[in-house]
Scaffold this active site. Structure first.
Site, short mmCIF file in Angstrom:
data_model
loop_
_atom_site.label_atom_id
_atom_site.label_comp_id
_atom_site.label_asym_id
_atom_site.label_seq_id
_atom_site.Cartn_x
_atom_site.Cartn_y
_atom_site.Cartn_z
N GLU A 37 -29.02 16.46 -100.71
CA GLU A 37 -29.82 17.44 -101.01
C GLU A 37 -30.15 17.77 -99.71
OE1 GLU A 37 -33.65 19.69 -103.35
OE2 GLU A 37 -33.39 17.66 -103.90
N ARG A 262 -34.12 0.94 -102.24
CA ARG A 262 -33.94 1.36 -101.26
C ARG A 262 -33.89 0.62 -99.45
NH1 ARG A 262 -35.22 6.71 -102.61
NH2 ARG A 262 -36.40 7.38 -100.43
N LYS A 272 -38.34 12.40 -97.37
CA LYS A 272 -37.69 13.80 -96.33
C LYS A 272 -38.94 14.94 -96.17
CE LYS A 272 -33.57 14.31 -98.18
NZ LYS A 272 -32.70 15.59 -98.69
P1 ATP Z 1 -36.33 13.81 -101.90
O1 ATP Z 1 -35.79 13.04 -102.99
O2 ATP Z 1 -37.39 13.36 -101.01
O3 ATP Z 1 -35.26 14.88 -101.25
P2 ATP Z 1 -34.07 11.81 -100.85
O4 ATP Z 1 -34.14 10.06 -100.02
O5 ATP Z 1 -34.23 11.03 -102.21
O6 ATP Z 1 -35.31 12.71 -100.95
P3 ATP Z 1 -31.18 12.49 -101.27
O7 ATP Z 1 -30.79 13.93 -100.07
O8 ATP Z 1 -31.91 12.75 -102.62
O9 ATP Z 1 -32.88 12.55 -100.66
O10 ATP Z 1 -30.93 10.98 -100.70
C1 ATP Z 1 -29.51 10.88 -101.06
C2 ATP Z 1 -29.57 9.76 -101.59
O11 ATP Z 1 -29.12 9.08 -100.29
C3 ATP Z 1 -29.72 9.04 -102.36
O12 ATP Z 1 -28.06 8.81 -103.44
C4 ATP Z 1 -30.44 8.04 -102.30
O13 ATP Z 1 -30.29 7.00 -103.18
C5 ATP Z 1 -30.34 7.61 -101.21
N1 ATP Z 1 -31.23 7.48 -100.16
C6 ATP Z 1 -32.32 8.68 -99.72
N2 ATP Z 1 -33.01 7.60 -99.05
C7 ATP Z 1 -32.67 6.40 -99.07
C8 ATP Z 1 -33.74 5.09 -98.33
N3 ATP Z 1 -34.70 5.00 -97.43
N4 ATP Z 1 -32.57 4.12 -98.96
C9 ATP Z 1 -31.64 4.18 -99.13
N5 ATP Z 1 -31.31 5.45 -100.10
C10 ATP Z 1 -31.40 6.27 -99.60
#
Ligand code: ATP
Ligand code: MG
Length: 563
Positions: A37, A262, A272
């Protein structure tokens, strides 16, 4: 192969992929995607996700798409879009011509929504957001049906068309999937699939005033793109039944969602939303501040793509969450830079040394090997003269036991140069602080070898005062302080390390660094690894970031665990 480079055992995601190839489930195809995102910069946790998706595609001769999840028109900024692409490329991955946006599918998603309404599987609901929450029930209690759940197909089609036409204000109505308000999985209790939002979208402009929700959009976008394995982090596990429900009900091509743990790192914020608070709160100077766990921050700090990829390999992919010691990441950075970064001398806290018996105007040049780990790195010449700087902490007036550096009467080796002995100290008359050492050198000890084989234990780095360049050095520490007892309930702002940045402004470095380009990485002998700051360093006013200190705490941890 060293331990770090050895191929990882097949993880559970790759096992699934291999099994699906073997059984021909998707005609042997492998097609993954990374769906960020664009509401912030990518951090090292995202690198785990896109590293996995792109690597799997590479390893099995498949493809990986980059798809911006831009369903939320309010938050998206082109700055983030550009940064995300730069960071994925920086780590060495390539989406080819497969750059997509969820918004590319808004028309088709809208058609799917109408299809669900026609099948009696979706309805327009007039409950407010708060009422929807109330009706939803809890983990232990079932929800209640919305009073609008039994609207006729005609009524739903009409209301949904009017939602789209802009007849209702934000939040007045939603389109919901008609699933099961008593499902033990709360995600299945008639989730919202469209909401009204009169907001301009950075790609579709004012075409839409209704926007699809993530869960609805995500699986259907995977389906439209022909994705085979939709790998995402574990918090989506409870959303999988919903992912499958949309695809099954609409009877469309059905990719497989797989959830992995994660990445969590000690002393690091990997959210984020929180990173945005740190940026907006002025705790750092932007998303690419060298203290940030973003890829942009790590790049600026001097971390290499190779080190990050090695780290991700060593962390591996598992199903259950765990927290990785940040010392492992630093170890991987050190290991890479040890092989690749030239070694130079830099004095961070200079103490002036006058070598009294060295000729006033003599300048000698000593040959110095650039990197003993890399035979191709060659050597350079380093100037030496009567006045030099050494590290202030390399001198003690009252040396403790096992302090083998300079002290009154003590002889040490100046790396590549001579043996010198401290004869006396000069003090500041006001403060009594030692401001200069007066030393003598042994002219027979050229290259730092004792002519009679006498034992000299300490070896110091130094720079020639007349030749050295002044530089600023930024010592970077963790963004979070070590959490202590009683910190459990603390706001994370209170856990921020107040000493995450220490700036040293009167450092001295070898003259050969004058032309070091932005981003160039070096080992400062005995100090660690440093890189030229790519934003603030200018010829004539050099700025270095400490990438990682010399001391390898991970190697110690491994040793103590007998690993
Ligand atoms: P938010 O949901 O707060 O916007 P997010 O880190 O989930 O934050 P996304 O842009 O939705 O942001 O993340 C993109 C991809 O990265 C998603 O598929 C998510 O599963 C993965 N991702 C995010 N944080 C992690 C992490 N700490 N470890 C592994 N994968 C992650
Ligand atoms: Mg997310």
């Amino acid at each position: 192969m060293s331990k770090t480079e050895s191929a990882p055992a097949l993880d559970f995601v790759r096992s699934i992929v291999e099994e699906d190839i073997r059984t021909g489930k998707y005609g042997g195809r492998v097609h993954t995607r990374f769906p960020p995102e664009p509401n912030g910069y990518l951090h090292i946790g995202h690198a785990k996700a896109f590293g996995l998706n792109f690597s799997i595609a590479e390893e099995y001769g498949g493809l990986c798409n980059l798809r911006f999840d831009d369903t939320n028109p309010a938050a998206e900024e082109t700055e983030y879009v550009d940064a995300i692409m730069e960071d994925v490329r920086w780590l060495g991955f390539d989406w080819g011509d497969r750059l997509f946006h969820a918004s590319d599918y808004f028309d088709q998603l809208h058609d799917y929504a109408i299809e669900l309404i026609r099948m009696g599987k979706a309805y327009v609901c007039d409950l407010s957001a708060e009422e929807i929450r109330e009706y939803r029930g809890t983990l232990t209690e079932p929800g209640r049906n919305s009073p609008d759940r039994d609207r006729t197909v005609e009524e739903n089609l009409d209301l949904f068309a009017r939602m789209r036409a802009g007849e209702f204000p934000d939040g007045a109505r939603t389109l919901r999937a008609k699933i099961d308000m008593a499902s033990p999985n709360i995600n299945m209790r008639d989730p919202v699939i469209y909401r009204i939002l009169h907001a301009s979208h950075h790609r579709t402009g004012d075409k839409w005033c209704i926007y699809p929700m993530y869960d609805f959009t995500h699986g259907l976008s995977d389906s439209i793109e022909g994705v085979t394995h939709s790998n995402c982090s574990i918090e989506f596990e409870d959303h999988r039944p919903l992912y499958d429900w949309f695809l099954d009900e609409l009877d469309v091509y059905h990719p497989r969602q797989i959830e992995f743990a994660r990445l969590n790192l000690t002393r690091t914020v990997l959210s984020k939303r929180r990173l945005l608070r740190i940026v907006e709160g002025g705790h750092v100077n932007g998303w690419d501040d060298a203290r940030m766990p973003t890829l942009a921050g790590m790049r600026r700090r001097g971390y290499t793509p190779a080190a990050i990829r090695t780290f991700l390999k060593r962390v591996g992919v598992a199903k259950t969450d765990s927290t990785i010691d940040i010392a492992l990441l630093e170890h991987c950075v050190r290991e890479d830079l040890n092989r690749t970064a030239p070694r130079v001398m830099a004095v961070l806290n200079p103490l002036r040394v006058v070598i009294e018996n060295y000729p006033e105007d003599l300048v000698e040049e000593f040959e110095a090997v650039n990197n003993p780990e890399d035979p191709t790195a060659g050597s350079r010449r380093v100037p030496f003269s009567r006045v030099i700087y050494v590290e202030r902490e390399d001198f003690r007036e009252d040396p403790p036991k096992k302090f083998f550096r300079l002290a009154p009467g003590r002889e040490v080796r100046l790396k590549h140069a001579y043996l010198v002995t401290c004869e006396s100290v000069v003090r500041d008359e006001g403060t009594g602080e030692v401001v200069e050492l007066r030393c003598s050198y042994d002219p027979e000890s050229r290259g730092g070898k004792a002519p009679d084989g006498r034992r000299v234990r300490g070896t110091l780095h130094w720079v020639s005062a007349a030749h050295a360049l002044e530089a600023e050095v930024r010592l970077i520490d963790y963004l979070l302080r070590e959490a202590g007892p009683g910190d459990e309930g603390a706001d994370f702002e209170d856990l921020l390390n107040p000493n995450s940045l220490e700036v040293l402004t009167s450092c001295r470095v070898e003259p050969g660094l004058a032309d070091a380009p932005p981003g160039a990485r070096f080992q400062f002998l005995r100090q660690g690894y440093f890189c030229v700051d790519s934003v603030d360093s200018k010829p004539g006013s050099l700025v270095f970031n400490r990438t990682v200190s010399q001391r390898d705490t991970w190697a110690k941890i491994e040793k103590s665990q007998g690993a």
